[in-house]
Design a protein around this motif. Structure first.
Motif, PDB file in Angstrom:
ATOM      1  N   LYS A   1     -31.977  49.610  34.058  1.00  0.00           N
ATOM      2  CA  LYS A   1     -31.430  50.879  34.553  1.00  0.00           C
ATOM      3  C   LYS A   1     -32.399  51.972  34.189  1.00  0.00           C
ATOM      4  CE  LYS A   1     -28.664  53.735  36.480  1.00  0.00           C
ATOM      5  NZ  LYS A   1     -27.476  54.270  35.841  1.00  0.00           N
TER       6      LYS A   1
ATOM      7  N   TYR B   1     -31.142  43.292  34.056  1.00  0.00           N
ATOM      8  CA  TYR B   1     -31.188  44.570  34.745  1.00  0.00           C
ATOM      9  C   TYR B   1     -32.070  45.563  34.006  1.00  0.00           C
ATOM     10  CZ  TYR B   1     -27.092  42.647  37.080  1.00  0.00           C
ATOM     11  OH  TYR B   1     -26.236  41.844  37.795  1.00  0.00           O
TER      12      TYR B   1
ATOM     13  N   ARG C   1     -31.524  51.103  39.623  1.00  0.00           N
ATOM     14  CA  ARG C   1     -31.275  49.932  38.806  1.00  0.00           C
ATOM     15  C   ARG C   1     -31.981  48.733  39.434  1.00  0.00           C
ATOM     16  NH1 ARG C   1     -25.731  46.619  37.415  1.00  0.00           N
ATOM     17  NH2 ARG C   1     -26.079  45.937  39.570  1.00  0.00           N
TER      18      ARG C   1
ATOM     19  N   SER D   1     -32.232  58.132  39.704  1.00  0.00           N
ATOM     20  CA  SER D   1     -32.007  56.874  38.991  1.00  0.00           C
ATOM     21  C   SER D   1     -32.118  55.688  39.944  1.00  0.00           C
ATOM     22  CB  SER D   1     -30.605  56.864  38.370  1.00  0.00           C
ATOM     23  OG  SER D   1     -30.444  57.892  37.424  1.00  0.00           O
TER      24      SER D   1
END
Length: 127
Positions: free
Chosen positions: A81, A79, A18, A16
């Motif tokens: 994500k 943002y 961000r 992951s």
């Protein structure tokens, strides 16, 4: 005014990241912000958009269920994500803006309809 994308990096498949898009000098309440990406040898494509006026979002089919776009008006930042990353997500990620009213009337995820591009941030997904 150029938007400032940051937060990219090298991540393994399944990982992951961000990303952040700082929007200096204007209110997100009156703008839509879009995230776009460009892989080597490919055209720039829309990934996700959010309209500051009504909160409406759009996602490319390839990222639905994995990516989430959000907006922090107090920080003037949008943002992205990104979860469950795969090698096809590799590329330079950019953010850009449109007027919220125009985006509400005629939604677009074509890069040609967006402006205030910054330098982008590199995302590399590799084992």
């Amino acid at each position: 005014v150029q938007l400032q994308a940051s937060g990219g990096g090298l991540v393994q498949p399944g990982g992951s990241l961000r990303l952040s898009c700082l929007a200096p000098g204007f209110s997100l309440d009156y703008h839509a912000i879009g995230w776009f990406r460009q892989a080597p040898g490919k055209e720039r494509e829309g990934v996700a958009t959010i309209n500051g006026r009504d909160g409406n979002t759009w996602y490319a089919d390839s990222v639905k269920g994995r990516f989430t776009i959000s907006m922090d008006n107090a920080e003037n930042t949008v943002y992205l994500k990104m979860n469950a990353l795969n090698v096809e997500d590799t590329g330079v990620y950019y953010c850009a803006r449109r007027f919220a009213s125009g985006h509400a009337k005629r939604p677009s995820h074509s890069p040609a309809d967006w402006r205030s591009w910054g330098q982008g941030t590199q995302v590399t997904v590799s084992s």
